[in-house]
Design a protein around this motif. Structure first.
Motif, PDB file in Angstrom:
ATOM      1  N   VAL A 280      22.312 -43.505  61.531  1.00 27.75           N
ATOM      2  CA  VAL A 280      21.928 -42.409  62.406  1.00 27.75           C
ATOM      3  C   VAL A 280      22.257 -42.527  63.828  1.00 27.75           C
ATOM      4  CG1 VAL A 280      20.186 -41.854  60.526  1.00 27.75           C
ATOM      5  CG2 VAL A 280      19.582 -43.297  62.298  1.00 27.75           C
ATOM      6  N   GLU A 281      22.304 -43.800  64.281  1.00 24.81           N
ATOM      7  CA  GLU A 281      22.648 -43.944  65.617  1.00 24.81           C
ATOM      8  C   GLU A 281      23.928 -44.387  66.062  1.00 24.81           C
ATOM      9  OE1 GLU A 281      20.014 -43.251  67.091  1.00 24.81           O
ATOM     10  OE2 GLU A 281      18.409 -44.182  66.757  1.00 24.81           O
ATOM     11  N   LEU A 476      25.232 -36.632  64.611  1.00 25.40           N
ATOM     12  CA  LEU A 476      24.557 -37.653  65.646  1.00 25.40           C
ATOM     13  C   LEU A 476      23.869 -37.215  66.659  1.00 25.40           C
ATOM     14  CD1 LEU A 476      24.189 -40.658  66.491  1.00 25.40           C
ATOM     15  CD2 LEU A 476      26.277 -40.338  67.827  1.00 25.40           C
ATOM     16  N   VAL A 477      24.393 -36.029  67.395  1.00 24.47           N
ATOM     17  CA  VAL A 477      23.595 -35.386  68.372  1.00 24.47           C
ATOM     18  C   VAL A 477      22.668 -34.367  67.805  1.00 24.47           C
ATOM     19  CG1 VAL A 477      25.308 -36.163  70.198  1.00 24.47           C
ATOM     20  CG2 VAL A 477      25.591 -34.057  68.916  1.00 24.47           C
ATOM     21  N   ALA A 478      23.072 -33.580  66.911  1.00 20.50           N
ATOM     22  CA  ALA A 478      22.330 -32.458  66.180  1.00 20.50           C
ATOM     23  C   ALA A 478      21.148 -33.008  65.649  1.00 20.50           C
ATOM     24  CB  ALA A 478      23.298 -31.737  64.843  1.00 20.50           C
ATOM     25  N   ARG A 479      20.939 -34.047  65.008  1.00 23.18           N
ATOM     26  CA  ARG A 479      19.596 -34.417  64.411  1.00 23.18           C
ATOM     27  C   ARG A 479      18.495 -34.666  65.575  1.00 23.18           C
ATOM     28  NH1 ARG A 479      22.925 -39.054  63.091  1.00 23.18           N
ATOM     29  NH2 ARG A 479      22.973 -38.273  60.817  1.00 23.18           N
ATOM     30  N   ASN A 480      19.023 -34.904  66.695  1.00 19.13           N
ATOM     31  CA  ASN A 480      18.120 -35.000  67.985  1.00 19.13           C
ATOM     32  C   ASN A 480      18.164 -33.760  68.647  1.00 19.13           C
ATOM     33  OD1 ASN A 480      17.592 -37.853  67.794  1.00 19.13           O
ATOM     34  ND2 ASN A 480      19.851 -37.818  67.850  1.00 19.13           N
ATOM     35  N   HIS A 482      20.406 -31.601  69.868  1.00 14.73           N
ATOM     36  CA  HIS A 482      21.312 -31.658  71.028  1.00 14.73           C
ATOM     37  C   HIS A 482      22.895 -31.178  70.359  1.00 14.73           C
ATOM     38  CE1 HIS A 482      18.508 -34.754  72.962  1.00 14.73           C
ATOM     39  NE2 HIS A 482      18.443 -33.336  73.271  1.00 14.73           N
ATOM     40  N   GLU A 483      23.810 -30.960  71.397  1.00 16.34           N
ATOM     41  CA  GLU A 483      25.163 -30.695  70.833  1.00 16.34           C
ATOM     42  C   GLU A 483      26.074 -31.431  71.890  1.00 16.34           C
ATOM     43  OE1 GLU A 483      26.014 -26.195  72.370  1.00 16.34           O
ATOM     44  OE2 GLU A 483      25.535 -26.518  70.281  1.00 16.34           O
ATOM     45  N   TRP A 484      27.361 -31.703  71.740  1.00 11.53           N
ATOM     46  CA  TRP A 484      28.333 -32.332  72.674  1.00 11.53           C
ATOM     47  C   TRP A 484      28.642 -31.333  73.747  1.00 11.53           C
ATOM     48  CZ3 TRP A 484      28.592 -37.322  72.835  1.00 11.53           C
ATOM     49  CH2 TRP A 484      28.279 -38.102  71.801  1.00 11.53           C
ATOM     50  N   ASN A 485      28.724 -31.843  74.848  1.00 18.29           N
ATOM     51  CA  ASN A 485      29.177 -30.774  75.899  1.00 18.29           C
ATOM     52  C   ASN A 485      30.676 -30.556  75.741  1.00 18.29           C
ATOM     53  OD1 ASN A 485      30.427 -31.044  79.024  1.00 18.29           O
ATOM     54  ND2 ASN A 485      28.874 -29.379  78.750  1.00 18.29           N
TER      55      ASN A 485
END
Length: 485
Positions: A280-281, A476-480, A482-485
Motif C-alpha cells: 500500500v505504500e 498508491l495516491v488514490a487510496r489517500n 490524491h492523484e498524480w500531478n
C-alpha cells in the motif's frame, strides 16, 4: 586548518563516459571564466594507455563533441590543455599505482582534489594506495561518485575503507542533483522569501509530490542498472536529497555542517516501510514495449537481452514523522520510458476551510510547482474570478503566476551541475556534498523497502513504455484521496 584552493586536480576514470560528457566540459567552463587557480594542474588517470599528448587530444575531442561550437574558444581550450597531464594506472597493479602516485607527488605544490569517477568497488583500493604513498593527509580532498554501495552494509564497507585514509570533512560524496541551478533555487525560494516559509508545514500543505521522469531506457547501462534498479539508482540518492531540501528546517547558516545537520533530521524522521505495508505504500514497475515520441520502443527485458525482475519504476508514499510534517504524504516517483523527461516538485496547499461563494463556484486548492529540468521554472497556481456579470454566482478559473528562469536570466550562462561542484571542491566547500550519516541513513530506509518487497514477494508490475507507470502507482495516491500531478 582551513582548506586552500587546490593546485592539483586528479580525475580517476578520466577516459570514461562521464568524464567526456560532464567533467571535462565543466573544467573548460571554469577555465573560460578564469575560475581555476592559476597554478592548478589537471591529472587524468585511467586504464587506457595514453601519454600527455594523447590525453590532450582526447580532451579536445570531448570538448568539441559535448560543448556547442558557439561556446568554444580556442584560447580557453589551449589554456585548459596546457594544464592537462595523464598517467595510466590499474588499481589492481601495485607498481602501476606507485607510478601514478609518483606523478602526483611530482605535480603537487599545495592542496589536491581527487575525483574518483570509477566504480565504487575501487574507492577503498584507490584511497589505500594514496594513503600508502602519503598522499591522503591534510590538504587533500576526495570526491566519491555515486552510488555509495548497493545497501547499508556495502555503503558502510566503502565508507570505512575511505575513512581509513581521509577524514570525514575531506570526503565529498557527489550527488550531482545538488549542483543543479534549480535545486539551489529551491533553497533560495524557501529561505530567502518571507512569503512561503510560514506556510511550509502540515497546517497549510496537503501533499507533496517529487517526480524524476526519464524518457530513455537503460541504453548502454543494462548490466549496471539490472543490479541496481530504480530504487537504488534514483530514489536512494536523488529523490531523497530533494525530499530533504524540501522538508528540512532552516539551517543556522548556509555552510556544510548546518545544512547537513538539517538534512539528516529529515532522513531520521522517515517512517519505516516494511513487508506489512509495501503493497500500500509503494509501487514497483517495469516497462514493456510501447510507443514513445512516435516511435515503437522495446521493453526492458528485450533491451537487456534476458528476463529480469528489476524495477524500472518506483513510487513511494514517504511520511516524515516530525512536528512540521506530521500527516503530510511525500509521494516520490521515478521511472524510465516515461512520456516526458522532467524533474519537478509539486506542493499542494490545503483548500480553504469554507467557501463563501456557493456550491457552483469552482474551488481548487492552490499549488506551487517547482520545475528543475529540462526547464527551470516556478509556477504558483491561484484561483481568479472568471470575468462576467456573475448573475448566477461567481465562478473561478485556475491561473498561474509563472517564473521562467531561462527567460528571466537569459543573459547569463546556465552552468552545468559539475561546474559548481568542481569549484566548491577546489575551494574546499563541502556544503553541496553528502555526509556519511546521510548516505547510511537513506540506505537503512531503502533497505527496509527492499527487504519488504522480498518478503512480500512484490514483483514489478508491467507498464507500457510511454505511460506514467503501472496502475499500482495510481492506486498508491488514490487510496489517500490524491492523484498524480
Amino acid at each position: 586548518m582551513s582548506a586552500q584552493p587546490a593546485t592539483l586536480f586528479v580525475i580517476f576514470g578520466a577516459t570514461g563516459d562521464l568524464a567526456q560528457r560532464m567533467l571535462l566540459p565543466s573544467l573548460y567552463g571554469l577555465q573560460s571564466e578564469n575560475l581555476l587557480p592559476d597554478a592548478m594542474r589537471i591529472l587524468g588517470s585511467g586504464r587506457t594507455e595514453l601519454d600527455d599528448s594523447g590525453f590532450r587530444a582526447f580532451v579536445r575531442e570531448a570538448l568539441e563533441t559535448f560543448i556547442p561550437a558557439a561556446e568554444l574558444n580556442e584560447t580557453h581550450v589551449t589554456a585548459l590543455l596546457a594544464r592537462v597531464h595523464y598517467q595510466p594506472a590499474d588499481v589492481s597493479n601495485a607498481d602501476s599505482m606507485a607510478a601514478l602516485c609518483q606523478v602526483i607527488t611530482d605535480l603537487r605544490h599545495g592542496d589536491v582534489v581527487y575525483h574518483l569517477s570509477t566504480a565504487p568497488r575501487f574507492f577503498a583500493p584507490i584511497t589505500a594506495a594514496l594513503g600508502t604513498h602519503n598522499l591522503s593527509g591534510p590538504g587533500t580532498r576526495v570526491m566519491l561518485e555515486k552510488p555509495i554501495g548497493t545497501s547499508l552494509d556495502t555503503a558502510r564497507e566503502i565508507n570505512d575503507g575511505v575513512a581509513q585514509h581521509f577524514a570525514e570533512d575531506r570526503i565529498y560524496r557527489v550527488d550531482h542533483y545538488l549542483g543543479k541551478e534549480g535545486v539551489q533555487n529551491l533553497l533560495a525560494l524557501r529561505f530567502g522569501n518571507a512569503l512561503f516559509e510560514p506556510l511550509w508545514n502540515a497546517r497549510y500543505i496537503e501533499q507533496v509530490q517529487i517526480t524524476i521522469a526519464e524518457t530513455v531506457g537503460v541504453e548502454g547501462r543494462g548490466d549496471y542498472y539490472d543490479s541496481s534498479g530504480a530504487i537504488r539508482d534514483m530514489l536512494q540518492n536523488h529523490l531523497l536529497q530533494l525530499l530533504c531540501l524540501t522538508a528540512m528546517e532552516a539551517p543556522s547558516a548556509f555552510e556544510p555542517t548546518a545544512v547537513r545537520n538539517e538534512k539528516i533530521k529529515v532522513l531520521s524522521s522517515l517512517r519505516p516501510i516494511t513487508a506489512h505495508d509495501v503493497n500500500v505504500e509503494t509501487a514497483r514497475g517495469q516497462y514493456t514495449a510501447g510507443e514513445l515520441e512516435d516511435q515503437t520502443v522495446p521493453g526492458y527485458d528485450e533491451e537487456l537481452g534476458r528476463d529480469s525482475d528489476t524495477e524500472t519504476f518506483v513510487a513511494v508514499r514517504a511520511m516524515v514523522d516530525n512536528w512540521r510534517w506530521r500527516g503530510v504524504p511525500f509521494y516520490l516517483r521515478t521511472g524510465k520510458r516515461m512520456p516526458e523527461r522532467e524533474t519537478k516538485i509539486f506542493i499542494q496547499f490545503k483548500a480553504v476551510p469554507h467557501s463563501i461563494f456557493g456550491s457552483k463556484a469552482i474551488s481548487e486548492p492552490n499549488a506551487l510547482i517547482i520545475r528543475l529540468q529540462p526547464e527551470e521554472r516556478i509556477e504558483l497556481e491561484l484561483l481568479n474570478k472568471t470575468p462576467g456579470l456573475d448573475r448566477h454566482g461567481i465562478r473561478f478559473a485556475k491561473v498561474s503566476l509563472d517564473f521562467d528562469a531561462q527567460e528571466e536570466f537569459k543573459a547569463l550562462r546556465r552552468r552545468p551541475a559539475y561546474e559548481r561542484l568542481y569549484l566548491d571542491a577546489i575551494e574546499g566547500n563541502g556544503t553541496l556534498f553528502v555526509r556519511r550519516d546521510e548516505t547510511e541513513t537513506s540506505w537503512a530506509w531503502v533497505d527496509g523497502i527492499l527487504a519488504g518487497w522480498e518478503q512480500a514477494e512484490l514483483h514489478p508490475s508491467p507498464y507500457p513504455a510511454g505511460s506514467w507507470g503501472p496502475t499500482s502507482a495510481t492506486h498508491l495516491v488514490a487510496r489517500n484521496g490524491h492523484e498524480w500531478n
